[in-house]
Design an enzyme around this catalytic site. Structure first.
Site, short mmCIF file in Angstrom:
data_model
loop_
_atom_site.label_atom_id
_atom_site.label_comp_id
_atom_site.label_asym_id
_atom_site.label_seq_id
_atom_site.Cartn_x
_atom_site.Cartn_y
_atom_site.Cartn_z
N LEU A 188 37.15 37.92 39.43
CA LEU A 188 37.94 39.13 39.25
C LEU A 188 37.48 39.79 37.96
CD1 LEU A 188 41.63 38.08 40.07
CD2 LEU A 188 40.12 39.49 41.46
N ASP A 189 37.45 41.11 37.95
CA ASP A 189 37.09 41.81 36.72
C ASP A 189 38.07 41.45 35.61
OD1 ASP A 189 34.96 43.17 37.90
OD2 ASP A 189 36.27 44.77 38.63
N LYS A 190 37.65 41.62 34.39
CA LYS A 190 38.46 41.23 33.23
C LYS A 190 39.85 41.84 33.28
CE LYS A 190 38.45 41.20 28.17
NZ LYS A 190 37.65 41.46 26.95
#
Length: 329
Positions: free
Chosen positions: A166-168
């Protein structure tokens, strides 16, 4: 509840176990491979990135000693059957070596489910999944290495059972495997698009249609390399959007992905004129929000060992919940 089939936008094709094509060298700082039929015509840098679990840019920037049949080749070299690849890991910089061996850190994890084979965690927004040269601490990998005592991995710890990403700034559910066989098995479910995952997002604007299909190819932006964009020569990207509720100036949407392109939800929604609220890359008004209003809310998959169908759903994080029930929406 049965979810629609699609592939997650955060899927990464990891390979935590080196295959039978690896040669055992006496020098533990060197790795050698013999190319088999599965890797014919593959670029040298792609092959190395897959085998060492690093990006192609890291292959280019950190590894300075690579030979093919005892001869140095360009990273664009197309592999041939029986080619012998030797990689000298002594050539890695200390910075890259640190990335490969992250330090365990006492960071709290929201563990939704755990058994001796895998766990499902609720990743908070603001936490990166992997270490990088600019971020060596505070990542999910650092936290996993401290909290999970029964990991069964050897060598490179930089993946620590990570199956997808997942993106940050995106919060929500992630599956983590405790050994390489589990990681590989669940990755196959991603590849076969049998993993079922649903995102919820608050987008800016009011969507007219209750259901929407966006079928637009996505590729790397030609000027900003960290940004993706819709482009004719990009890879197929198919997004399904369902309106859950309309507000004064925002819409709460449920999002399924058939394909798994980087930033797919954010690129498609922004391109169509309703960016995800709080998106620092694809929305100009991100500073009006307390975070990226995108949450990986539900996931369903088959347990690799028990063959049981596991389903999980989480509540919205507080920052998203607070905005959802505020007067500003």
């Amino acid at each position: 509840m049965k979810l629609n089939n699609y592939m997650s936008e955060d899927f990464e094709n990891n390979d935590d176990l080196l295959g039978d094509d690896e040669i055992d060298l006496s020098d533990e700082n060197k790795k050698s491979f013999i190319i088999n039929e599965d890797d014919i015509n593959k670029r040298l840098d792609i092959f190395i990135s897959e085998k060492l679990n690093i990006t192609r840019s890291q292959v280019k920037n950190y590894i300075t000693s690579i030979t093919v049949n005892d001869i140095e080749k360009k990273l664009s070299y197309s592999l041939k059957l029986k080619d012998k690849i030797i990689i000298d890991l002594n050539a890695l910089s200390k910075e890259e070596s640190d990335i490969e061996n992250p330090i365990p850190e006492d960071i709290d994890l929201d563990i939704v489910y755990e058994d001796k084979y895998l766990l499902v965690i609720n990743k908070p927004a603001g936490m990166s999944v992997h270490c990088s040269p600019s971020e060596m601490t505070g990542t999910l990998v650092n936290a996993l290495l401290y909290n999970i005592k029964d990991f069964d991995f050897v060598g490179n710890k930089s993946r620590a059972g990570i199956i997808h990403r997942l993106d940050k700034d995106t919060s929500g559910l992630m599956i983590v495997g405790k050994n390489s066989n589990i990681v590989s098995s669940i990755q196959e479910q991603f590849k076969n698009r049998t993993i079922k995952k649903i995102y919820h997002a608050i987008v800016i604007g009011l969507l007219k249609d209750n259901c929407m299909e966006i079928n637009l190819p996505i590729g790397r932006h030609h000027l900003y390399r960290k940004k993706m964009t819709v482009r004719d020569d990009g890879k197929e990207a198919l997004t399904y959007i369902k309106v859950l509720k309309r507000f004064k100036s925002h819409t709460l949407a449920e999002i399924n992905l058939k394909t798994g392109r980087t930033h797919q939800i954010r690129v498609h929604s922004s391109y169509r004129g309703f960016p995800v609220a709080g998106d620092k890359i694809y929305s100009k008004s991100f500073n009006k929000y307390s975070g990226l209003m995108l949450n990986a809310k539900k996931i369903e998959f088959i347990h690799p060992i028990t063959k049981e169908v596991l389903e999980f759903e989480i509540d919205y994080p507080n920052y998203l919940k607070n905005f959802l029930y505020s007067d500003n929406i």
